[in-house]
Write an enzyme that holds these catalytic residues in place. Structure first.
Site, short mmCIF file in Angstrom:
data_model
loop_
_atom_site.label_atom_id
_atom_site.label_comp_id
_atom_site.label_asym_id
_atom_site.label_seq_id
_atom_site.Cartn_x
_atom_site.Cartn_y
_atom_site.Cartn_z
N GLU A 69 66.28 -26.95 57.40
CA GLU A 69 66.00 -25.54 57.70
C GLU A 69 65.22 -24.93 56.53
OE1 GLU A 69 69.59 -23.51 59.49
OE2 GLU A 69 70.46 -25.49 59.08
N GLU A 124 82.25 -28.86 58.91
CA GLU A 124 81.00 -29.12 58.18
C GLU A 124 81.23 -30.19 57.13
OE1 GLU A 124 78.96 -25.96 56.17
OE2 GLU A 124 79.09 -24.58 57.86
N LYS A 143 66.26 -21.47 54.40
CA LYS A 143 67.55 -21.28 53.75
C LYS A 143 67.32 -21.02 52.26
CE LYS A 143 71.34 -23.03 54.91
NZ LYS A 143 72.54 -23.87 55.12
N GLU A 201 69.64 -27.23 49.80
CA GLU A 201 70.05 -26.39 50.93
C GLU A 201 69.10 -26.51 52.12
OE1 GLU A 201 72.68 -24.30 51.57
OE2 GLU A 201 73.60 -25.27 49.85
#
Length: 473
Positions: free
Chosen positions: A317, A263, A320, A326
């Site tokens: 997303e 990541e 999240k 985030e």
């Protein structure tokens, strides 16, 4: 300095060396959202973008079925909440592998299992379950004769380090070493696997923007930072972070392990206090990182170990938790439009310019290092150079220099006696000039800065006396 003639057999073998594969780019496919396209559409998107490696956070049936026959290599995950059961019961591990791996393999090209994720910071205190769980999953793979093609590892966060600056002082937290780090690294060595690492320069920059250069964090042109411990010069924060992990492993006598960055990313939007977040910076970080990886070469400490990196993440997303950032690490919006333009393949890289796509879906604001109109400064898309790796030794550098100036067709007139770049009269300096000439003449193609490990790519123009390196030939 005279250049020796080489044999035809050497030239042929050398050609195959420099055309070897360089680094690899993949992407994380998270699904903490309620507005994402179907798995079938996602696979179509991946293929249309040339993305051939994907990492999941579970073993979702619909996703694994959609990936069947796609030729996309897949890393799946066993969630933290199952570590306890898997670590204590081999039968549970075997059934999990049967259901979640064997049911889809090999039509779905599962190449690795991430057992847990950042387990050391899991609030449920699952650390001591990790290695037994990894062992039981691997045993299940052996029983099903899948162990030679599917690797087992576990992503760690940089918070597992006690020290990371300078990179040469890298060390793991003492309370983790004996209970879990050493057993895990031993397991990885014994099974021929690799360490998975999640690394985010954004977090380091956000917390220390007063002392860390934004250009250094974004792979843009900068003077570099010299490690006081080993004398190596770093031109990017990510490479310094990775070498801190290498140093930590080396201190425990695990110099031979490979590392994969499972990541890394940069948010395109953040809250007011999230310094450095923004579309321009995200485009610069991810785009320059892809270029760095695809151009080949490793970190200053491991220059011959090509990078394998998974970008975080495929989509924004919306479910999240946490700060705004985030929910804004995505490379694509849920409607499959790009948040900003970056390359994923060598062919895309040839056409890429670090200019973000503004679709009016996110606010734009000027950032430090940007033009007055908020556009990315030209330094964000600056060139790359090929230089000699002095660690390979003079004999190997000389052989590579002979090839570059002979069969390779590099322009070596400037390093002849009396010419501008003759001084300093060293193999390293002359090889760097010749390697860069070859690299630029071949349009910085993947593998053109390798020379059997005798060269690597940098983003800062090298300096040898009065010699000036160029990105154009």
């Amino acid at each position: 300095m005279e250049y020796r003639l080489t044999t035809i057999s050497y030239l042929l073998s050398f050609f195959f060396l420099f055309t070897a594969d360089a680094g690899q780019i993949g992407v994380n496919y998270g699904r903490i959202a309620n507005n994402l396209p179907s798995a079938v559409k996602v696979v179509q998107l991946l293929k249309s973008q040339g993305i051939d490696q994907v990492k999941l956070y579970d073993t979702d049936q619909a996703v694994l079925k959609a990936l069947s026959g796609s030729n996309i290599k897949v890393t799946v995950a066993l969630p933290n909440e199952l570590l306890n059961s898997v670590s204590k019961r081999k039968s549970f591990a075997f059934k999990w592998v049967q259901k979640n791996i064997l049911s889809y393999y090999p039509s779905t090209q599962i190449q690795a299992i991430a057992v847990g994720n950042e387990v050391f910071v899991d609030p449920n205190n699952t650390t001591l379950f990790l290695v037994p769980a990894m062992q039981n999953i691997h045993s299940a793979l052996i029983n099903l004769n899948l162990h030679s093609t599917i690797k087992v590892s576990s992503p760690i966060a940089l918070s597992a380090l006690q020290s990371s600056y300078p990179s040469s002082s890298g060390s793991f937290k003492p309370d983790l070493i004996e209970p879990v780090i050493k057993p895990m690294l031993s397991f990885l060595r014994q099974t021929g696997s690799y360490l998975m690492v999640n690394a985010y320069p954004f977090f380091a920059y956000e917390a220390n923007s007063d002392v860390i250069s934004l250009d250094y964090a974004l792979f843009r042109t900068n003077p570099g930072v010299v490690d006081s411990g080993n004398g190596l010069r770093y031109f990017s924060l990510l490479e310094a972070q990775l070498d801190a992990v290498y140093a930590a492993m080396s201190s425990l006598k695990f110099d031979d392990l490979k590392m994969v960055v499972t990541e890394t990313g940069w948010p395109s939007k953040g809250d007011g206090g999230e310094t450095g977040s923004g579309e321009e910076n995200a485009a610069a970080y991810n785009g320059n990182l892809v270029r760095r990886v695809l151009n080949g070469g490793g970190t200053p400490l491991r220059p011959n170990a090509d990078l394998e990196v998974y970008l975080f993440a495929l989509f924004n997303e919306n479910k999240k938790p946490g700060p705004t950032s985030e929910r804004n690490y995505g490379l694509f919006y849920p409607d499959e439009e790009k948040v900003y333009e970056i390359p994923f393949t060598v062919e895309q890289l040839k056409k890429w310019k670090s200019i973000p796509v503004n679709k009016g879906k996110t606010e734009k604001s000027p950032v430090k290092g940007s033009g007055s109109d908020g556009s990315v400064s030209t330094s964000s898309s600056g060139g790359t150079y090929c230089v000699a790796n002095e660690k390979t030794g003079k004999e190997k550098l000389q052989d590579a220099l002979d090839y570059a100036c002979g069969e390779g067709g590099a322009d070596c007139r400037q390093i002849q006696p009396g010419a501008t770049c003759y001084d300093p009269n060293t193999v390293e300096a002359h090889a760097s000039f010749a390697f860069n000439s070859f690299y630029q003449k071949n349009s910085r193609a993947m593998g053109s800065c390798y020379f059997g490990g005798a060269a690597y790519v940098v983003t800062q123009a090298p300096k040898y006396g009065d010699c000036k390196f160029t990105t154009e030939y």
